[in-house]
Design a protein around this motif. Sequence first.
Motif, PDB file in Angstrom:
ATOM      1  N   GLN A  11      46.956  37.008  29.795  1.00 23.20           N
ATOM      2  CA  GLN A  11      45.260  36.187  29.942  1.00 23.20           C
ATOM      3  C   GLN A  11      45.810  34.217  29.452  1.00 23.20           C
ATOM      4  OE1 GLN A  11      43.379  37.249  32.261  1.00 23.20           O
ATOM      5  NE2 GLN A  11      42.157  35.127  31.769  1.00 23.20           N
ATOM      6  N   ASP A  49      37.156  37.036  29.480  1.00 25.81           N
ATOM      7  CA  ASP A  49      38.474  36.912  30.370  1.00 25.81           C
ATOM      8  C   ASP A  49      38.752  37.746  28.866  1.00 25.81           C
ATOM      9  OD1 ASP A  49      37.873  36.208  32.121  1.00 25.81           O
ATOM     10  OD2 ASP A  49      39.526  34.112  32.157  1.00 25.81           O
ATOM     11  N   GLU A  52      37.111  41.571  27.844  1.00 30.33           N
ATOM     12  CA  GLU A  52      36.708  42.338  28.693  1.00 30.33           C
ATOM     13  C   GLU A  52      38.236  42.958  28.222  1.00 30.33           C
ATOM     14  OE1 GLU A  52      36.894  41.273  33.007  1.00 30.33           O
ATOM     15  OE2 GLU A  52      35.007  40.237  32.433  1.00 30.33           O
TER      16      GLU A  52
END
Length: 90
Positions: A11, A49, A52
């Motif tokens: 990510q 992000d 999550e």
Amino acid sequence: MSSVEAKLRAQLENFWDERALPVGPEGASIVDALVAPVESMTAVEVLVDIEEIVGKKIPSAVIQAGGYMSRDEFVEKLSAKVIEYLGSKP
């Protein structure tokens, strides 16, 4: 490397690739040299992000003040800070 850490690093790499300001001899100005390719205010956006992925709220304190000058620095330092934070929390 755990699957969470692998997802975290992936990510961060994607975030860098999508948002980093290009630097280089063609067109770089003196002002460009003073600004990190991903400055800290932009880097904070990646926390959504990350949260999550890890399932926990991550404080903005894990972001390096001033930003990050390279993709490797961004991925290595920020992933280490997040892993360190997660290890310190029950």
